[in-house]
Design an enzyme around this catalytic site. Structure first.
Site, short mmCIF file in Angstrom:
data_model
loop_
_atom_site.label_atom_id
_atom_site.label_comp_id
_atom_site.label_asym_id
_atom_site.label_seq_id
_atom_site.Cartn_x
_atom_site.Cartn_y
_atom_site.Cartn_z
N ASP A 117 0.79 -1.32 0.10
CA ASP A 117 0.04 -0.08 -0.09
C ASP A 117 0.94 1.23 0.07
OD1 ASP A 117 0.45 -1.03 2.51
OD2 ASP A 117 -0.58 0.60 3.45
N ASP A 234 4.79 4.09 8.71
CA ASP A 234 4.06 2.95 9.31
C ASP A 234 4.97 2.58 10.53
OD1 ASP A 234 2.17 2.88 7.46
OD2 ASP A 234 2.23 0.54 6.87
ZN LIG Z 1 0.73 0.78 5.62
ZN LIG Z 2 3.46 -1.10 6.55
#
Ligand SMILES: [Zn+2]
Ligand SMILES: [Zn+2]
Length: 358
Positions: A117, A234
């Site tokens: 993503d 993240d």
């Molecule tokens: Zn992510």
């Molecule tokens: Zn990630």
């Protein structure tokens, strides 16, 4: 009086109906209307190119979970004539196009890590920045492994690149512009940051965050004319974001509401859906909204903006559940990010001007 108003409304409805009828049946009227619509949609949002401010736009605030309101990870920063994207997930290009943001001068993409993503939108950005005028190879900055990502996209799209050049000519699509230039950002130790880019007053630094088993994973900080923005990438709650985000103007922090994801896990489990396992596993490498607020406080960030929102928030009640407990930790300077949030940070000032590009 009532009769007069009724007559006025009747007249308006009649005029509208006649107008609609003309457009419906007349090709010439349809073409005139189409030209007006096109003219209104092919302009460009040039405000972001003003070099007296740091401009930050969110072009994707979602996650791998399907969400009609949010594209996957995507942000773009304009500063001093440089243009950096931070991650490039699916749907990001759609948002950039919709908001009419210029990409021809793209300096490079800063990749935080290589989960799908965060990289799946790269080919769309590559093609469209190339079409918009980028002549040189597209620079991809990232942790070791960025060469593999670049090589893979290069190979997968080599036929397409050939078709584009053959069809539109090398004057339009330069040969060099088809390529990627992977730039490995040296892995910093946990307690240091590395300079990724320092030119024309724009400084980009990278630091380590915690997203194991994805390791290394980076957060990025961009400084320009006394203004700054930090992207957590993240990560679970990590003091490094506060350390390298010290006194930052805007902290763009990921957030996963574990109390909501647990409910999803229960729901899937009840149906015997094997993806309950995924819901069980993901909270351990993301930060909750409350934890992100704690990090923002520790950093002394002026504004905290949530991104990489998990799970999907379809209405105001879901948003309220997502933000539960945040106001106890941080009562001010918190924004739930959305695709189209544009923050303008004028040079050498304290102001953060919020625009909605939707
Ligand atoms: Zn992510
Ligand atoms: Zn990630």
């Amino acid at each position: 009086m009532v009769r007069l108003v009724a007559a006025g409304i009747g007249l308006l409805v009649t005029v509208a109906a006649i107008g609609f009828g003309v457009v419906w049946f007349s090709p010439a009227a349809q073409d005139a209307l189409m030209r007006r619509v096109v003219a209104a949609n092919v302009g460009g949002n040039v405000d972001v190119l003003d070099e007296d401010a740091l401009h930050v736009v969110l072009c994707g605030t979602g996650s791998p979970m399907p969400d009609p309101e949010r594209a996957q990870s995507c942000a773009i920063v304009y500063a001093g004539g440089k243009v950096f994207m931070i991650d490039s997930g699916l749907g990001g290009w759609d948002r950039l196009a919709r908001f009419q943001l210029p990409v021809g001068g793209l300096t490079g993409i800063l990749l935080t890590h290589f989960h799908s993503d965060h990289i799946s939108g790269i080919p769309d950005i590559a093609l469209n920045s190339w079409a918009a005028g980028r002549r040189d190879a597209l620079a991809l900055y990232g942790p070791p492994g960025v060469e593999t990502v670049a090589k893979g996209f290069d190979l997968a799209y080599s036929l397409d690149d050939g078709y584009r050049i053959a069809h539109h000519g090398p004057e339009f699509f330069s040969e060099e512009g088809a390529a990627y230039l992977p730039i490995v950002v040296d892995v910093p130790s946990r307690d240091s940051s590395v300079t990724v880019y320092d030119e024309g007053g724009v400084k980009v630094t990278a630091f380590r965050v915690s997203h194991e088993p994805v390791d290394p994973a980076y957060g990025y900080r961009i400084d320009y004319k006394g203004r700054s923005v930090v992207f957590s990438g993240d990560t679970k709650k990590d003091g490094n974001v506060a350390r390298f985000g010290k006194d930052v103007d805007v902290l763009i922090h990921e957030a996963l509401a574990d109390h909501m994801v647990h409910m999803l896990e229960e729901g899937l489990e009840l149906r015997g859906d094997r993806r309950a396992k995924v819901m069980h596993d993901i909270p351990d490498y993301h930060a909750t909204p409350v934890q992100a607020a704690e990090i923002a406080n520790e950093a002394g960030a002026k504004l905290l903006v949530y991104t990489h929102i998990v799970p999907r928030l379809p209405n105001a009640i879901a948003e309220r559940v997502f933000l539960r407990g945040v106001s106890d930790v941080r009562s001010d300077g918190v924004t739930l990010g959305y695709d189209g949030l544009y923050l303008e940070l004028p040079a050498d000032s304290e102001k953060i001007v919020e625009h909605d590009l939707r």
